[in-house]
Every structure is written in structure tokens, then in C-alpha cells.
Design an enzyme around this catalytic site. Structure first.
Site, PDB file in Angstrom:
ATOM      1  N   ASP A  94       0.860  -1.200   0.000  1.00  0.00           N
ATOM      2  CA  ASP A  94       0.000   0.000   0.000  1.00  0.00           C
ATOM      3  C   ASP A  94       0.888   1.240   0.000  1.00  0.00           C
ATOM      4  OD1 ASP A  94      -3.015   0.850   1.915  1.00  0.00           O
ATOM      5  OD2 ASP A  94      -1.867   2.006   0.429  1.00  0.00           O
ATOM      6  N   ARG A 128      -0.161   4.400  -0.386  1.00  0.00           N
ATOM      7  CA  ARG A 128      -0.910   5.649  -0.165  1.00  0.00           C
ATOM      8  C   ARG A 128      -0.353   6.461   1.001  1.00  0.00           C
ATOM      9  NH1 ARG A 128      -6.775   3.095   0.231  1.00  0.00           N
ATOM     10  NH2 ARG A 128      -5.542   1.493   1.269  1.00  0.00           N
TER      11      ARG A 128
HETATM   12  N1  LIG Z   1      -2.800  -2.452  -6.174  1.00  0.00           N
HETATM   13  C1  LIG Z   1      -4.085  -2.837  -6.026  1.00  0.00           C
HETATM   14  N2  LIG Z   1      -4.999  -1.882  -5.693  1.00  0.00           N
HETATM   15  C2  LIG Z   1      -6.287  -2.298  -5.545  1.00  0.00           C
HETATM   16  C3  LIG Z   1      -6.714  -3.620  -5.746  1.00  0.00           C
HETATM   17  N3  LIG Z   1      -8.061  -3.671  -5.551  1.00  0.00           N
HETATM   18  C4  LIG Z   1      -8.450  -2.400  -5.208  1.00  0.00           C
HETATM   19  N4  LIG Z   1      -7.374  -1.592  -5.231  1.00  0.00           N
HETATM   20  C5  LIG Z   1      -7.288  -0.173  -4.898  1.00  0.00           C
HETATM   21  O1  LIG Z   1      -7.414  -0.064  -3.481  1.00  0.00           O
HETATM   22  C6  LIG Z   1      -7.931   1.222  -3.167  1.00  0.00           C
HETATM   23  C7  LIG Z   1      -9.069   1.001  -2.191  1.00  0.00           C
HETATM   24  O2  LIG Z   1      -8.467   0.461  -1.058  1.00  0.00           O
HETATM   25  P1  LIG Z   1      -9.156  -0.708  -0.212  1.00  0.00           P
HETATM   26  O3  LIG Z   1      -8.075  -1.509   0.412  1.00  0.00           O
HETATM   27  O4  LIG Z   1     -10.188  -1.396  -1.042  1.00  0.00           O
HETATM   28  O5  LIG Z   1      -9.953  -0.008   0.897  1.00  0.00           O
HETATM   29  P2  LIG Z   1      -9.408   1.114   1.856  1.00  0.00           P
HETATM   30  O6  LIG Z   1      -9.737   2.390   1.159  1.00  0.00           O
HETATM   31  O7  LIG Z   1      -8.011   0.912   2.285  1.00  0.00           O
HETATM   32  O8  LIG Z   1     -10.298   0.875   3.143  1.00  0.00           O
HETATM   33  P3  LIG Z   1     -11.780   1.357   3.334  1.00  0.00           P
HETATM   34  O9  LIG Z   1     -11.686   2.791   3.791  1.00  0.00           O
HETATM   35  O10 LIG Z   1     -12.372   0.445   4.376  1.00  0.00           O
HETATM   36  O11 LIG Z   1     -12.460   1.239   1.990  1.00  0.00           O
HETATM   37  C8  LIG Z   1      -8.315   1.863  -4.486  1.00  0.00           C
HETATM   38  O12 LIG Z   1      -7.283   2.751  -4.869  1.00  0.00           O
HETATM   39  C9  LIG Z   1      -8.363   0.692  -5.450  1.00  0.00           C
HETATM   40  O13 LIG Z   1      -8.026   1.070  -6.788  1.00  0.00           O
HETATM   41  C10 LIG Z   1      -5.718  -4.587  -6.090  1.00  0.00           C
HETATM   42  O14 LIG Z   1      -5.985  -5.785  -6.268  1.00  0.00           O
HETATM   43  N5  LIG Z   1      -4.432  -4.147  -6.223  1.00  0.00           N
END
Ligand SMILES: Nc1nc2c(ncn2[C@@H]2O[C@H](COP(=O)(O)OP(=O)(O)OP(=O)(O)O)[C@@H](O)[C@H]2O)c(=O)[nH]1
Ligand SMILES: [Zn+2]
Length: 199
Positions: free
Chosen positions: A126, A128
Site C-alpha cells: 500500500d 498511499r
Molecule cells: N494495487 C491494487 N490496488 C487495488 C486492488 N483492488 C483495489 N485496489 C485499490 O485499493 C484502493 C481502495 O483500497 P481498499 O483496500 O479497497 O480499501 P481502503 O480504502 O483501504 O479501506 P476502506 O476505507 O475500508 O475502503 C483503491 O485505490 C483501489 O483502486 C488490487 O488488487 N491491487
């Protein structure tokens, strides 16, 4: 990077009328968006969603994740309250970008999980970060938030940049056969709390 407010307008949606606010970092050109409803600068805690852009989920209705339903559920909850904010962060793919996310999906189609796929591409699980949220919330006059998320690390990330998260509010939207593995990996490897906490 400092994100400056650029412009705002009305945004009538199927969930009610929001205001949409555009922010941009003049050096990098990076852009982020906020949707707001109601009075946010009265010092009272604000219901907030920090939503990472997911084109496949948010726009194409992908069943591979839970992003689209989460975004709509957050907009619905803000609308029912008549007050709240959604920070829509252009950090697709947990920060690796859209093309790399599709490369990661291809690896997942071949058996990797969502963390392994990132790592096989040479990325961390991650990427971010949340510093831009501080600039955006300062502009909107938001001081304390109740955060709609199932991701405790997102709470930590926002607090680390000085945002007063007074409460985590679960955002369960259910699952489907196409995303159960992804949701399980988020629980097992990324600390997401995707089931009602045992009282
Ligand atoms: N690298 C990658 N990114 C993903 C994948 N599936 C979803 N994403 C990205 O993950 C991000 C969303 O993060 P999530 O982990 O689903 O949720 P979160 O935002 O951390 O947590 P919440 O606040 O509970 O939704 C978005 O930027 C999506 O594009 C994947 O398989 N691989
Ligand atoms: Zn998604």
C-alpha cells in the site's frame, strides 16, 4: 506538496446535491477532489469518507472489490445526515496507478493475492499517503472527523498527518463471489476489519 483550492461548484447527484471542490498541487499538477454537504466549519465532528480512486469499481461497477458500493454508501450516509465530506483521492491502485493495478489484476488472475501481486510488480502492499487531506480539510474548515472506513491503518495514516479522527465508523457493503478472496486478504494481510466487531 501543498494542495491549494482551485474551484468549487454545485454537484447534483442521485444521492442529493453536493458541492464539489477541486484542489491541485501547483508543483506536481496532482489533483484531488472533495464532495461536501452542509455546514462543516462549526467545530462539530464531521462524518467523513476518504475514498481512494478506483476506476474499475467506482465507474465500471467492478465486482472485484467493494469500492463502488462503498463510495455510494458514503454519499448516501452524508446525504441522510445533510452534512459531511468525501475526500476523493486520485491514488488509484493503492497508489500504484491504474495500469499497474490492471497488471496486478492479471497476476491475481494467475493465482497471486492482492498483496503478492503488488510485491511481484516491485511495489509495497500500500503506497498511499494522506498529507493532502490536511490541506483540503483546513480549506473546508473541518477540525474533527468521524471516519467511514474498515481500515484501521487509514485512521492511523490520517492521524499521523494531524487530522483529529475521533471515531472509526464501519462501512460494510457486503461481498460477492468475485471479491471474497480480495476481502479475505485485506483482513488477513492488511488489518481490515470487515466483520462487525464482537461486542
Ligand atoms: N494495487 C491494487 N490496488 C487495488 C486492488 N483492488 C483495489 N485496489 C485499490 O485499493 C484502493 C481502495 O483500497 P481498499 O483496500 O479497497 O480499501 P481502503 O480504502 O483501504 O479501506 P476502506 O476505507 O475500508 O475502503 C483503491 O485505490 C483501489 O483502486 C488490487 O488488487 N491491487
Ligand atoms: Zn476498487
Amino acid at each position: 506538496m501543498a494542495f491549494e483550492f482551485v474551484a468549487a461548484s454545485r454537484l447534483p447527484t442521485q444521492f442529493g446535491e453536493f458541492s464539489i471542490h477541486a484542489f491541485q498541487d501547483s508543483a506536481s499538477g496532482k489533483e484531488h477532489i472533495a464532495l461536501s454537504m452542509g455546514t462543516l466549519d462549526d467545530g462539530e465532528p464531521v462524518l467523513m469518507r476518504v475514498h481512494s480512486e478506483c476506476l474499475t469499481g467506482d465507474s465500471f461497477g467492478s465486482l472485484r472489490c467493494d469500492c463502488g458500493p462503498q463510495l455510494h454508501a458514503a454519499m448516501q450516509q452524508v446525504s441522510e445526515l445533510g452534512r459531511g465530506v468525501i475526500l476523493y483521492l486520485r491514488q488509484e491502485g493503492r497508489g500504484i496507478g491504474l495500469v499497474n493495478k490492471i497488471r496486478a489484476y492479471a497476476l491475481q488472475d494467475a493465482g497471486a493475492d492482492t498483496v503478492e501481486a503488488n510485491e511481484q510488480l516491485g511495489f509495497g502492499a500500500d503506497l498511499r499517503e494522506y498529507a493532502m487531506c490536511e490541506d483540503m480539510l483546513r480549506h473546508l474548515g473541518v477540525t474533527r472527523v468521524r471516519l467511514l472506513t474498515n481500515n484501521p491503518k487509514k485512521v492511523d495514516g490520517l492521524r499521523a498527518v494531524g487530522i483529529d479522527v475521533i471515531e472509526r465508523v464501519a462501512l460494510f457493503v457486503g461481498g460477492n463471489p468475485h471479491n471474497e478472496g480480495y476481502m479475505q486478504t485485506k483482513t488477513d494481510k492488511m488489518g481490515h476489519m470487515l466483520a462487525p466487531e464482537k461486542s
